[in-house]
Design a protein around this motif. Structure first.
Motif, PDB file in Angstrom:
ATOM      1  N   GLU B 158       0.858  -1.180   0.000  1.00 18.83           N
ATOM      2  CA  GLU B 158       0.000   0.000   0.000  1.00 18.83           C
ATOM      3  C   GLU B 158       0.891   1.225   0.000  1.00 18.83           C
ATOM      4  O   GLU B 158       1.767   1.374   0.850  1.00 18.83           O
ATOM      5  CB  GLU B 158      -0.916   0.012   1.221  1.00 18.83           C
ATOM      6  CG  GLU B 158      -1.965  -1.069   1.166  1.00 18.83           C
ATOM      7  CD  GLU B 158      -2.958  -1.004   2.323  1.00 18.83           C
ATOM      8  OE1 GLU B 158      -3.748  -1.953   2.447  1.00 18.83           O
ATOM      9  OE2 GLU B 158      -2.935  -0.024   3.091  1.00 18.83           O
ATOM     10  N   ARG B 159       0.649   2.074  -0.982  1.00 21.89           N
ATOM     11  CA  ARG B 159       1.388   3.319  -1.097  1.00 21.89           C
ATOM     12  C   ARG B 159       0.501   4.402  -0.499  1.00 21.89           C
ATOM     13  O   ARG B 159      -0.655   4.557  -0.903  1.00 21.89           O
ATOM     14  CB  ARG B 159       1.630   3.584  -2.588  1.00 21.89           C
ATOM     15  CG  ARG B 159       2.676   4.588  -2.937  1.00 21.89           C
ATOM     16  CD  ARG B 159       3.052   4.441  -4.421  1.00 21.89           C
ATOM     17  NE  ARG B 159       2.001   4.868  -5.322  1.00 21.89           N
ATOM     18  CZ  ARG B 159       1.893   6.104  -5.821  1.00 21.89           C
ATOM     19  NH1 ARG B 159       2.781   7.014  -5.517  1.00 21.89           N
ATOM     20  NH2 ARG B 159       0.915   6.412  -6.644  1.00 21.89           N
ATOM     21  N   GLU B 160       1.040   5.135   0.459  1.00 21.02           N
ATOM     22  CA  GLU B 160       0.239   6.145   1.145  1.00 21.02           C
ATOM     23  C   GLU B 160       0.234   7.439   0.347  1.00 21.02           C
ATOM     24  O   GLU B 160       1.252   8.099   0.219  1.00 21.02           O
ATOM     25  CB  GLU B 160       0.816   6.405   2.529  1.00 21.02           C
ATOM     26  CG  GLU B 160       0.036   7.430   3.318  1.00 21.02           C
ATOM     27  CD  GLU B 160       0.753   7.807   4.594  1.00 21.02           C
ATOM     28  OE1 GLU B 160       0.479   7.173   5.616  1.00 21.02           O
ATOM     29  OE2 GLU B 160       1.614   8.704   4.548  1.00 21.02           O
ATOM     30  N   VAL B 166      -5.090   5.670  -0.495  1.00 17.78           N
ATOM     31  CA  VAL B 166      -4.081   4.624  -0.532  1.00 17.78           C
ATOM     32  C   VAL B 166      -4.126   3.970  -1.903  1.00 17.78           C
ATOM     33  O   VAL B 166      -5.211   3.776  -2.455  1.00 17.78           O
ATOM     34  CB  VAL B 166      -4.387   3.575   0.570  1.00 17.78           C
ATOM     35  CG1 VAL B 166      -3.644   2.279   0.313  1.00 17.78           C
ATOM     36  CG2 VAL B 166      -4.043   4.128   1.948  1.00 17.78           C
ATOM     37  N   GLU B 167      -2.963   3.673  -2.480  1.00 16.13           N
ATOM     38  CA  GLU B 167      -2.937   2.870  -3.698  1.00 16.13           C
ATOM     39  C   GLU B 167      -2.377   1.495  -3.354  1.00 16.13           C
ATOM     40  O   GLU B 167      -1.303   1.374  -2.761  1.00 16.13           O
ATOM     41  CB  GLU B 167      -2.060   3.492  -4.790  1.00 16.13           C
ATOM     42  CG  GLU B 167      -2.153   2.682  -6.101  1.00 16.13           C
ATOM     43  CD  GLU B 167      -1.095   3.029  -7.153  1.00 16.13           C
ATOM     44  OE1 GLU B 167      -0.126   3.737  -6.832  1.00 16.13           O
ATOM     45  OE2 GLU B 167      -1.241   2.544  -8.290  1.00 16.13           O
ATOM     46  N   VAL B 168      -3.111   0.471  -3.737  1.00 16.44           N
ATOM     47  CA  VAL B 168      -2.623  -0.891  -3.571  1.00 16.44           C
ATOM     48  C   VAL B 168      -1.967  -1.296  -4.885  1.00 16.44           C
ATOM     49  O   VAL B 168      -2.558  -1.137  -5.959  1.00 16.44           O
ATOM     50  CB  VAL B 168      -3.779  -1.862  -3.238  1.00 16.44           C
ATOM     51  CG1 VAL B 168      -3.231  -3.262  -2.970  1.00 16.44           C
ATOM     52  CG2 VAL B 168      -4.570  -1.347  -2.042  1.00 16.44           C
ATOM     53  N   LEU B 169      -0.740  -1.812  -4.821  1.00 15.49           N
ATOM     54  CA  LEU B 169      -0.089  -2.254  -6.052  1.00 15.49           C
ATOM     55  C   LEU B 169       0.805  -3.458  -5.791  1.00 15.49           C
ATOM     56  O   LEU B 169       1.096  -3.791  -4.640  1.00 15.49           O
ATOM     57  CB  LEU B 169       0.705  -1.108  -6.692  1.00 15.49           C
ATOM     58  CG  LEU B 169       1.744  -0.365  -5.865  1.00 15.49           C
ATOM     59  CD1 LEU B 169       3.066  -1.091  -5.898  1.00 15.49           C
ATOM     60  CD2 LEU B 169       1.931   1.027  -6.443  1.00 15.49           C
TER      61      LEU B 169
END
Lengths: 316, 261
Positions: B158-160, B166-169
């Motif tokens: 998860e990129r904050e 939040v982006e999940v990648l």
């Protein structure tokens, strides 16, 4: 020329982009007299309307191969743009997306580089101002030996460039992209909880200075007594003491209450970004050099527990 | 599972810190050194990944002078298997790109599965070094990670982003990530572990040990510090003096006046 890298997310131009244009205009003549804004997005040319602001000479549209930001693609595109356009200055927002590729571009191309820049001037080349030692000092940097410099500029440090009548010319710019190195799964909103701190007129905001989870209850009571809504700085959320819904700052909420009363918050950059536009900021901290005093209207170097106790008496 | 964690000893200014060297440095007597807050989280994440994998190694690596020694010992006490400190006087005041060049040169022969860095350091707050290291190593990278799960060589992270988004990648290892505070709960070292840390391997390397010379480090630098100064006073807060009772009374007046306006 100056190359501004626009930031887009989910079809919207992020506000920092127009602030970068203002930063560029301040040194435009010294840097060669031309400002180009590059948009790297699956639908890049659709942003020309949003970029119809004073001082933008051209929009470079890079058609990105993925729907959402992919750090390695953006990195590749910015490198290609710099190599082709040879700008003296490249401006990015100091944002989460830029933190994923900006310094990589500078390292790979051997550019002059500084991050989280708050002011830009020119003296034979760019001069950048930024904080040092956690914002307690100010540093001035220059970039000797570099023909090109990439700066990431703090959001909110410049006003957005005002709208202009005509849309700038759009020039498509082709980039040979490799396969993406990350795979986007989804965006998720953080839990919002039962409170919206962005709607409050009066925020009582507490930070690391409250020292212990057990002390939170007393500030919840104080907030109620004052008619304030309780908000917090990041360390209290990181520690799991409070929900992200009450967090003020870059990764939390941006607030603009009539009164922001900060107890035990030193004022990290990311926190200040979320509250510095409050009408009246009052800060209590034991450290006289705490950066929050730089944005506060009223400050007191004092023990927050003593002040909190005395403050209760004034609100029956 | 081999994880290299790049850490930094940060200097916090005390109240009487003085500027020296033509206002381009702080008198070292005015600094208190500690392990960077972000690095406590990246180290903890590395330790948990190693322990979950059941085997492997966590290497804590820093560019720093002798003041950084205690921070490295703290990493060993918390559970790192070994530590590396790289220093040369030419690195004094080095900018993030110069530091990244040195870190990359030291990390490359380690051939780790994962490199973790803090998002930023609490003193310089560049948020730049980690991703520049990735650029030198040619590693895929993600910045500002607040959650990390690893399965069969693929990390779901998860990129904050800003504003609570939040982006999940997904990203395949080997990779480099910069770790955000709050991702885990960093452990404290026991007294016993602190004692034992001194027996763990801690190598001290110079520039030539990592295949670099002063000219290469100088060429990698992105900026020169012209001047440090104290922020301009006067534009800041109007200070409320007196006892806590006096301060509280003034705050109450200000709040009542502004809220009724």
């Amino acid at each position: 020329m100056i190359l501004v890298i626009a930031e887009t997310r989910r079809g919207e131009l992020r506000p920092v982009t127009l602030e970068l244009v203002t930063a560029a205009l301040g040194v435009k003549e010294a840097a060669g007299g031309r400002v180009a804004v590059a948009v790297i997005d699956a639908d890049a040319s659709s942003f020309a309307g949003a970029l119809a602001v004073a001082g933008v000479d051209e929009v470079l549209a890079v058609s990105a191969p993925t729907q959402h930001f992919e750090a390695h693609h953006t990195q590749r595109a910015v490198e290609a743009l710099i190599e082709a356009e040879q700008p003296a200055l490249v401006l990015l927002g100091h944002t989460i997306d830029s933190m994923g590729f900006g310094s990589a571009v500078a390292a790979r191309l051997g550019l002059g580089f500084a991050s989280d820049v708050t002011a830009v001037s020119w003296n034979g080349g760019p001069i950048a101002t930024r904080g040092a030692y956690g914002g307690k000092l100010v540093a001035e940097l220059d970039f000797p030996g570099h023909e090109r410099t990439l700066l990431t500029v703090r959001a909110g440090a410049f006003d957005p460039a005002p709208a202009a009548g005509a849309e700038p010319a759009v020039r498509p710019f082709d980039v040979a992209f490799d396969a993406p190195l990350t795979e986007h799964i989804e965006f998720r909103e953080a839990a919002t909880g039962d409170v919206d701190i962005t709607k409050a007129d009066f925020l009582l905001s507490i930070g690391r200075g409250i020292e212990d989870k057990d002390n939170i209850a007393q500030f919840e009571e104080l907030a109620e007594r004052l008619g304030a809504t309780l908000s917090v700085s990041r360390p209290l959320v990181d520690a799991g003491w409070m929900s992200n819904a009450r967090q003020v700052g870059q990764s939390g909420k941006t607030v603009q209450p009539k009164v922001y009363l900060a107890l035990g918050i030193s004022g990290a950059v990311q926190h200040l970004a979320g509250m510095q536009k409050a009408d009246t900021i009052i800060a209590v901290n034991t450290d006289p050099d705490a950066p929050i005093f730089g944005v506060a209207h009223y400050g007191a170097v004092a023990d927050l527990f003593d002040v909190a106790e005395a403050l209760e008496q004034h609100f029956a | 599972m081999k994880v290299v964690v790049a850490v930094k000893a940060v200097g916090a200014l005390d109240d009487e810190a003085e500027l020296v060297d033509g206002d381009t440095a702080v008198d070292p007597d005015g600094l208190e050194w500690d392990l960077n807050e972000w690095d406590a989280f990246s180290l903890e994440e590395a330790l948990m990944l190693r322990d979950a994998a059941g085997d492997g190694e966590v290497v804590a690596l820093t560019v720093g002078d002798e003041e950084a020694q205690d921070s490295l010992l703290a990493c060993l006490a918390k559970g790192a298997d070994r530590a590396v400190r790289i220093w040369d006087d030419v690195l004094a005041g080095a900018d993030p790109l110069a530091v990244a060049r040195v870190l990359a040169a030291a990390i490359e022969p380690e051939a780790p599965d994962l490199v973790l860095c803090g998002v930023q350091s609490s003193d310089a707050v560049n948020g730049a070094t980690g991703v520049a290291v990735a650029a030198h190593l040619g590693l895929p990278h993600v910045a500002v990670v607040k959650r990390l799960e690893l399965e069969a060589g693929v990390a779901t992270v998860e990129r904050e982003l800003e504003g609570g988004l939040v982006e999940v990648l997904r990203i395949r290892l080997p990779a480099l990530m910069t770790i955000q505070t709050g991702i885990n709960e960093p452990r404290y070292a026991t007294l016993r572990a602190i004692k034992q840390a001194r027996d763990k391997p801690l190598s001290e390397l110079g520039l030539d040990d990592v295949g670099l010379d002063a000219a290469q480090v100088g060429a990698a630098a992105g900026a020169r510090l012209r001047q440090l100064r104290h922020p301009e006073k006067g534009e800041g807060a109007e200070m409320l003096d007196g006892s806590p009772e006096d301060v509280a009374a003034r705050i109450a007046d200000i709040v009542k006046e502004r809220m009724s306006a």
